[in-house]
Write an enzyme that holds these catalytic residues in place. Structure first.
Site, short mmCIF file in Angstrom:
data_model
loop_
_atom_site.label_atom_id
_atom_site.label_comp_id
_atom_site.label_asym_id
_atom_site.label_seq_id
_atom_site.Cartn_x
_atom_site.Cartn_y
_atom_site.Cartn_z
N TYR A 142 0.58 -1.17 -0.09
CA TYR A 142 0.02 0.01 0.10
C TYR A 142 0.89 1.34 0.08
O TYR A 142 0.30 2.43 -0.32
CB TYR A 142 -1.06 -0.12 1.34
CG TYR A 142 -1.95 -1.13 1.11
CD1 TYR A 142 -1.96 -1.83 0.07
CD2 TYR A 142 -2.74 -1.26 2.09
CE1 TYR A 142 -2.99 -3.00 -0.08
CE2 TYR A 142 -3.83 -2.27 2.23
CZ TYR A 142 -3.78 -3.17 1.01
OH TYR A 142 -4.79 -4.21 0.99
N LYS A 193 3.99 -15.44 2.87
CA LYS A 193 3.75 -16.20 1.56
C LYS A 193 5.42 -16.55 1.34
O LYS A 193 5.75 -16.12 0.37
CB LYS A 193 3.03 -15.50 0.62
CG LYS A 193 2.86 -16.07 -0.70
CD LYS A 193 1.65 -17.33 -0.62
CE LYS A 193 1.74 -18.02 -1.73
NZ LYS A 193 0.84 -19.46 -1.56
N ASP A 226 -2.42 -18.39 2.28
CA ASP A 226 -3.60 -19.02 1.36
C ASP A 226 -4.07 -19.84 2.48
O ASP A 226 -5.62 -20.31 2.80
CB ASP A 226 -3.21 -19.59 0.36
CG ASP A 226 -1.92 -20.40 0.26
OD1 ASP A 226 -1.06 -20.09 1.26
OD2 ASP A 226 -1.32 -21.14 -0.76
N ASP A 250 -5.03 -7.03 5.69
CA ASP A 250 -6.45 -6.28 5.39
C ASP A 250 -7.32 -7.33 5.02
O ASP A 250 -8.54 -7.28 5.64
CB ASP A 250 -6.04 -5.50 4.15
CG ASP A 250 -7.03 -4.48 4.01
OD1 ASP A 250 -8.27 -4.26 4.43
OD2 ASP A 250 -7.10 -3.80 2.84
N ASP A 254 -10.64 -8.83 7.80
CA ASP A 254 -12.14 -8.91 7.16
C ASP A 254 -12.72 -10.45 7.31
O ASP A 254 -13.83 -10.41 7.66
CB ASP A 254 -12.18 -8.27 5.78
CG ASP A 254 -12.44 -7.11 5.82
OD1 ASP A 254 -11.86 -6.20 6.83
OD2 ASP A 254 -12.81 -6.34 4.88
#
Ligand code: NAD
Length: 361
Positions: A142, A193, A226, A250, A254
């Protein structure tokens, strides 16, 4: 009398509606506990664009800097979607985080017994879920450079963002993770990851080193993002404290939030290295679809106010009182539309706020 100043940025959409209820709750608390909360309000986001031509004015930023804590409603909405990225309401949030040095976002995800049926998952899967998701906030994709969309010589376009982390950025968020884990069940899960992305390979290396050198009493484990995403819906009870980078956090936070049934229930704190300098906000957005209808759930914002009392002001008992009042109102069957189910009583945003205030009194 102890005095704390709070910058109140209600923002856009449902922001002003939910913030009003949180301020009402804080007002009862200050009277009951003999503390002095001093609120300074200012426009941010789309409302600030409309009034001052910028999502975050210097004045608003000064208020944030000079206050003991910041409370934010939500920013954004369809009205401002066509604007240049630098001028969008969401820039206010990113700028506040950056300017205040708020590099860690803490999201507690706890299932309220009374709402166990509000989740789309089976009660036996979510009963007892109690975790903390810690997301790095000021690094990664970001903020990384280079970024942008460019037109290439052949007329096609190319969009670029950069996932970048330095070891000091990873060290400080890792410490927040370990320290949080230390106060809970002494288990920290770091999500990355590392099999594909070098930036997160470094993440894993640094988190492991900090754990070994500084927090040998905390059990550290690692999981690929994942797999974590899958495990969150398969067996969420396995998680206690999760620490992860900005983009993964992020998305995962959620997903974790939806275990509870509604994002209207979940608070968050964004903290920096100075404990008191922090920003508290619900995890949801400005919900333009229900804005102005007095339908929003104010609980996430009210619980964010409780987090502020606990983390920034060390006012543990008043924070617990708010949390208990919320629980009591839910146990009585009062529900805003987002958490409504047959056999419960549907209430508006203001009615929910008033019920919590009444419970506190
Ligand atoms: P959203 O969180 O605003 O809404 C998603 C869904 O959840 C909607 O159906 C909404 O009605 C519902 N919802 C959200 N909060 C609720 C509440 N308190 N009570 C009841 N229902 C609630 O996400 P979105 O629709 O993707 O985004 C809307 C706008 O908000 C966009 O402009 C987005 O950029 C912005 N946004 C802001 C923040 C923030 O300020 N921190 C966070 C996310 C999105």
């Amino acid at each position: 009398m102890k005095r704390y100043s709070i910058a109140v940025f209600a923002g856009d959409g449902i922001g002003p509606e939910i913030m009003m209820e949180a301020v009402n709750v804080l007002d009862v608390i200050q009277k009951k506990h003999g503390i002095n909360l001093f609120f300074v309000e200012e426009l941010v986001g789309g409302a600030s664009i409309d009034e001052y031509g910028a999502p975050l004015t210097d004045r608003a930023l000064d208020f944030a800097r000079q206050s003991d804590a910041v409370m934010l409603g939500a920013v954004g909405g369809p009205k401002w979607e066509g604007l240049d990225y630098a001028m969008r309401p969401e820039r206010a949030l990113l700028a506040l985080r950056k300017e205040l040095g708020l590099f860690a976002n803490l999201r507690p995800v706890k299932i309220h017994k009374a709402l166990i049926n509000a989740s789309t998952l089976k009660p036996e899967v979510i009963d007892g879920v109690d975790m903390m998701v810690i997301r790095e906030l000021t690094g990664g994709l970001y903020f990384g450079a280079p970024r942008g969309i460019e037109t290439l010589k052949d007329g096609t376009e190319r969009g670029v963002n950069t996932l970048v982390y330095t070891s000091p950025e990873i060290e400080r968020i890792a410490r927040v993770g370990f320290e949080t884990a230390r106060k809970r069940r002494k288990k920290l899960l770091s999500v990355d990851k590392a099999n594909v992305l070098e930036a997160t390979e470094l993440w894993r290396k640094v988190v492991t080193r900090i754990g070994k050198d500084e927090f040998p009493d905390v059990e550290l484990s690692h999981m690929y993002v994942d797999n974590c995403s899958m495990q969150l819906v398969r067996n969420p009870k396995q998680f206690d404290v999760i620490v992860t980078e900005n983009t993964f956090g992020d998305i995962l936070s959620d997903e974790a939030a939806m275990l509870t049934g509604s994002i209207g229930m979940l608070p968050s704190a964004s903290i920096g290295s100075e404990k008191r300098r922090a920003m508290y906000e619900p995890i949801h957005g400005s919900a333009p679809d229900i804005a102005g209808k007095n339908m929003a759930n104010p609980i996430a914002t009210i619980l964010s106010a409780a987090m502020m009392l606990r983390y920034s002001f060390d006012l543990i008992a008043p924070a617990q009182e708010i949390e208990k009042a919320v629980e009591a109102v839910l146990n009585k069957g009062l529900r805003t539309a987002d958490i409504f189910e047959a056999g419960t009583q549907k209430v508006s945003c203001t009615e929910m706020g008033a019920a919590i205030v009444k419970e506190l009194r």
